[in-house]
Design an enzyme around this catalytic site. Structure first.
Site, PDB file in Angstrom:
ATOM      1  N   SER A 136       3.341  49.580  83.474  1.00  0.00           N
ATOM      2  CA  SER A 136       3.351  49.909  82.052  1.00  0.00           C
ATOM      3  C   SER A 136       2.208  49.162  81.384  1.00  0.00           C
ATOM      4  CB  SER A 136       4.690  49.488  81.445  1.00  0.00           C
ATOM      5  OG  SER A 136       4.676  49.653  80.045  1.00  0.00           O
ATOM      6  N   LYS A 162       1.963  54.217  83.219  1.00  0.00           N
ATOM      7  CA  LYS A 162       2.596  54.491  81.921  1.00  0.00           C
ATOM      8  C   LYS A 162       1.783  53.807  80.854  1.00  0.00           C
ATOM      9  CE  LYS A 162       6.660  52.299  79.805  1.00  0.00           C
ATOM     10  NZ  LYS A 162       8.093  51.984  80.025  1.00  0.00           N
ATOM     11  N   LYS A 164       1.538  52.995  76.576  1.00  0.00           N
ATOM     12  CA  LYS A 164       2.252  52.978  75.314  1.00  0.00           C
ATOM     13  C   LYS A 164       1.482  53.828  74.315  1.00  0.00           C
ATOM     14  CE  LYS A 164       5.458  49.906  76.338  1.00  0.00           C
ATOM     15  NZ  LYS A 164       6.890  50.254  76.282  1.00  0.00           N
ATOM     16  N   ASP A 189       4.968  56.180  76.676  1.00  0.00           N
ATOM     17  CA  ASP A 189       6.183  55.576  76.099  1.00  0.00           C
ATOM     18  C   ASP A 189       5.920  55.268  74.628  1.00  0.00           C
ATOM     19  OD1 ASP A 189       8.483  54.204  75.476  1.00  0.00           O
ATOM     20  OD2 ASP A 189       8.208  52.583  76.929  1.00  0.00           O
ATOM     21  N   GLU A 214       8.566  59.004  77.159  1.00  0.00           N
ATOM     22  CA  GLU A 214       9.706  58.096  77.059  1.00  0.00           C
ATOM     23  C   GLU A 214      10.001  57.774  75.586  1.00  0.00           C
ATOM     24  OE1 GLU A 214       9.056  54.600  79.451  1.00  0.00           O
ATOM     25  OE2 GLU A 214      10.824  53.575  78.675  1.00  0.00           O
ATOM     26  N   ASP A 239      15.155  55.708  76.924  1.00  0.00           N
ATOM     27  CA  ASP A 239      15.211  54.266  77.224  1.00  0.00           C
ATOM     28  C   ASP A 239      16.167  53.639  76.201  1.00  0.00           C
ATOM     29  OD1 ASP A 239      14.725  51.497  77.287  1.00  0.00           O
ATOM     30  OD2 ASP A 239      12.557  51.630  77.267  1.00  0.00           O
ATOM     31  N   LYS A 263      17.703  50.188  82.446  1.00  0.00           N
ATOM     32  CA  LYS A 263      17.396  48.755  82.334  1.00  0.00           C
ATOM     33  C   LYS A 263      18.728  48.042  82.462  1.00  0.00           C
ATOM     34  CE  LYS A 263      13.218  49.012  79.507  1.00  0.00           C
ATOM     35  NZ  LYS A 263      12.643  48.878  78.156  1.00  0.00           N
ATOM     36  N   GLY A 291      11.445  47.937  82.731  1.00  0.00           N
ATOM     37  CA  GLY A 291      11.171  46.497  82.746  1.00  0.00           C
ATOM     38  C   GLY A 291      11.235  45.916  81.344  1.00  0.00           C
TER      39      GLY A 291
HETATM   40  O1  OSB Z   1       9.973  50.223  76.447  1.00  0.00           O
HETATM   41  O2  OSB Z   1       9.884  49.884  78.516  1.00  0.00           O
HETATM   42  C1  OSB Z   1       9.724  49.474  77.379  1.00  0.00           C
HETATM   43  C2  OSB Z   1       8.094  46.009  77.417  1.00  0.00           C
HETATM   44  C3  OSB Z   1       8.761  45.409  76.380  1.00  0.00           C
HETATM   45  C4  OSB Z   1       9.710  46.121  75.678  1.00  0.00           C
HETATM   46  C5  OSB Z   1       9.986  47.444  76.008  1.00  0.00           C
HETATM   47  C6  OSB Z   1       9.330  48.055  77.053  1.00  0.00           C
HETATM   48  C7  OSB Z   1       8.336  47.340  77.753  1.00  0.00           C
HETATM   49  C8  OSB Z   1       7.528  47.901  78.822  1.00  0.00           C
HETATM   50  C9  OSB Z   1       6.993  46.964  79.870  1.00  0.00           C
HETATM   51  O3  OSB Z   1       7.221  49.061  78.873  1.00  0.00           O
HETATM   52  C10 OSB Z   1       7.833  46.920  81.075  1.00  0.00           C
HETATM   53  C11 OSB Z   1       7.435  45.794  82.008  1.00  0.00           C
HETATM   54  O4  OSB Z   1       6.317  45.816  82.512  1.00  0.00           O
HETATM   55  O5  OSB Z   1       8.266  44.898  82.238  1.00  0.00           O
HETATM   56 MG    MG Z   2      10.466  52.120  77.133  1.00  0.00          MG
END
Ligand code: OSB
Ligand code: MG
Length: 369
Positions: A136, A162, A164, A189, A214, A239, A263, A291
């Site tokens: 991510s 992925k 953001k 995401d 996402e 999520d 999660k 994550g």
């Molecule tokens: O939405 O998945 C998410 C990180 C912090 C809060 C929310 C999210 C995320 C990530 C990173 O996408 C996931 C990771 O690398 O641990």
């Molecule tokens: Mg997410």
């Protein structure tokens, strides 16, 4: 087994690189680690994935500490536990606070596996000996820099990228990435940054063959996501909206989601995560493990969960070195060619690195039966 002792550490670890989502930037991670000890001296570890501000969900490490100390510990310390599934059953008297519950439950799963001389993956019913890993990538100010970051991780072998997105940083960013990386499995995401007023914009993303989008809409929504999914070709993955098997069932029945990001913390622990996994498998809904920028303890739990058979899509559990100069486990979680080899030592399969742990511990608490 009888839980004789619980130790909690409040931790602070600086991130190697800042990580930006539509709701904010992380420079450091403050979180809790929890150790549960049984009457034979075995010990199991759990991690609270709540952040220090309530911007992903309503929990924080301080609310977790309060709930664990004042409500969860009294339910389990000094009491007999046959199987970790009983823990979430006992915690059901307390509403929500899923990340707090998961912290304690995770430590008991690890303890249970160690006591019974199994890996956590085996205790959960997992089968894989290596898992596919995605990554991510946070919001970058300059798209050229994002392209270079993506290139680096594609070259390192990550199986899915992925990125953001947020309003003003979406269609053109994805267009550029698709142009540069025509064949890479790519997804976006939004962390709840859009509303149904943005349907026309979100439909433009259908042109880029994304594996999924996402959580585009509100963090507590499953109704509008169903309306949106009817108008999108790209599968929606929920999520933030999913806190339980019941949420999952409702979202699947409504057509709000075609893929679930599981999660462990968000759903209240491994028992509920496994239930969601099993239900999705029956329904033909693929899942993957999300994550929360975990330290090695939480990361190890994610690795074990991902060995279950319906974790068909690569997750976000990248290697320790993507986040930390030094992780709190030994060995660290290592990604090779886009795979993590599932450890074979009992329990979570990684040892606590006390030297590193002590360096990042800000406060400590102990509770005895
Ligand atoms: O939405 O998945 C998410 C990180 C912090 C809060 C929310 C999210 C995320 C990530 C990173 O996408 C996931 C990771 O690398 O641990
Ligand atoms: Mg997410």
């Amino acid at each position: 087994m009888i839980i004789q002792e619980i130790n909690i550490r409040k931790m602070k670890m600086k991130m190697k690189h800042p990580f930006t989502t539509s709701f904010g930037t992380f420079h450091e991670k403050k979180f809790l680690l929890l150790e549960a000890k049984d009457e034979l001296g075995n010990s199991g570890w759990g991690e609270s994935v709540a952040f220090d501000s309530p911007w992903y969900n309503e929990e924080t490490l301080e609310t977790n500490l309060h709930i664990i100390r004042d409500f969860l510990i009294p339910i389990i310390v000094g009491k007999k536990i046959g199987h970790p599934d009983e823990v979430s059953e006992r915690f059901s008297a307390i509403r929500k606070n899923n990340m707090a519950k998961s912290t304690v439950e995770g430590a008991i799963w690890d303890l249970y596996a160690k006591r019974n001389k199994m890996t956590l993956a085996q205790a959960l019913g997992g089968e894989l000996d290596k898992i596919e890993v995605g990554i991510s990538i946070g919001i970058h100010e300059k798209v050229e820099d994002l392209v270079e970051t993506v290139r680096r991780f594609v070259e390192e072998g990550y199986k899915r990228i992925k990125v953001k997105i947020k309003p003003g940083y979406d269609v053109e960013v994805i267009r550029e990435l698709r142009k540069q990386f025509p064949d890479v499995p790519l997804m976006a995401d939004a962390n709840s940054a859009y509303t149904l007023d943005d349907v026309e914009l979100l439909k433009q993303l259908d042109a880029f063959n994304l594996t999924m989008i996402e959580q585009p809409l509100a963090s507590d929504d499953i109704i509008d996501h169903a309306t949106l999914q009817k108008q999108l070709k790209t599968p929606i993955c929920l999520d933030e909206s999913i806190h339980s098997l019941e949420d999952t069932r409702k979202a699947v029945e409504l057509g709000s989601t075609k893929i679930i990001n599981i999660k462990i913390g968000r759903v209240g622990g491994l028992t509920e995560a496994k239930r969601i996994h099993d239900y999705c498998m029956e329904q033909g809904i693929p899942v993957w493990c999300g994550g929360m920028l975990e330290s090695g303890i939480g990361r190890a739990h994610n690795v074990a969960l991902t060995t279950l058979p319906n974790f068909i899509l690569p997750g976000d559990t990248a290697g320790s070195s993507r986040y930390w100069e030094e992780d709190v486990i030994s060995p660290e979680v290592i990604v090779e060619d886009g795979y993590i080899t599932v450890p074979t030592a009992y329990g979570i399969g990684y040892e606590p690195n006390y030297n590193a742990m002590d360096k990042f511990t800000v406060e400590q608490y102990q509770f005895k039966a």
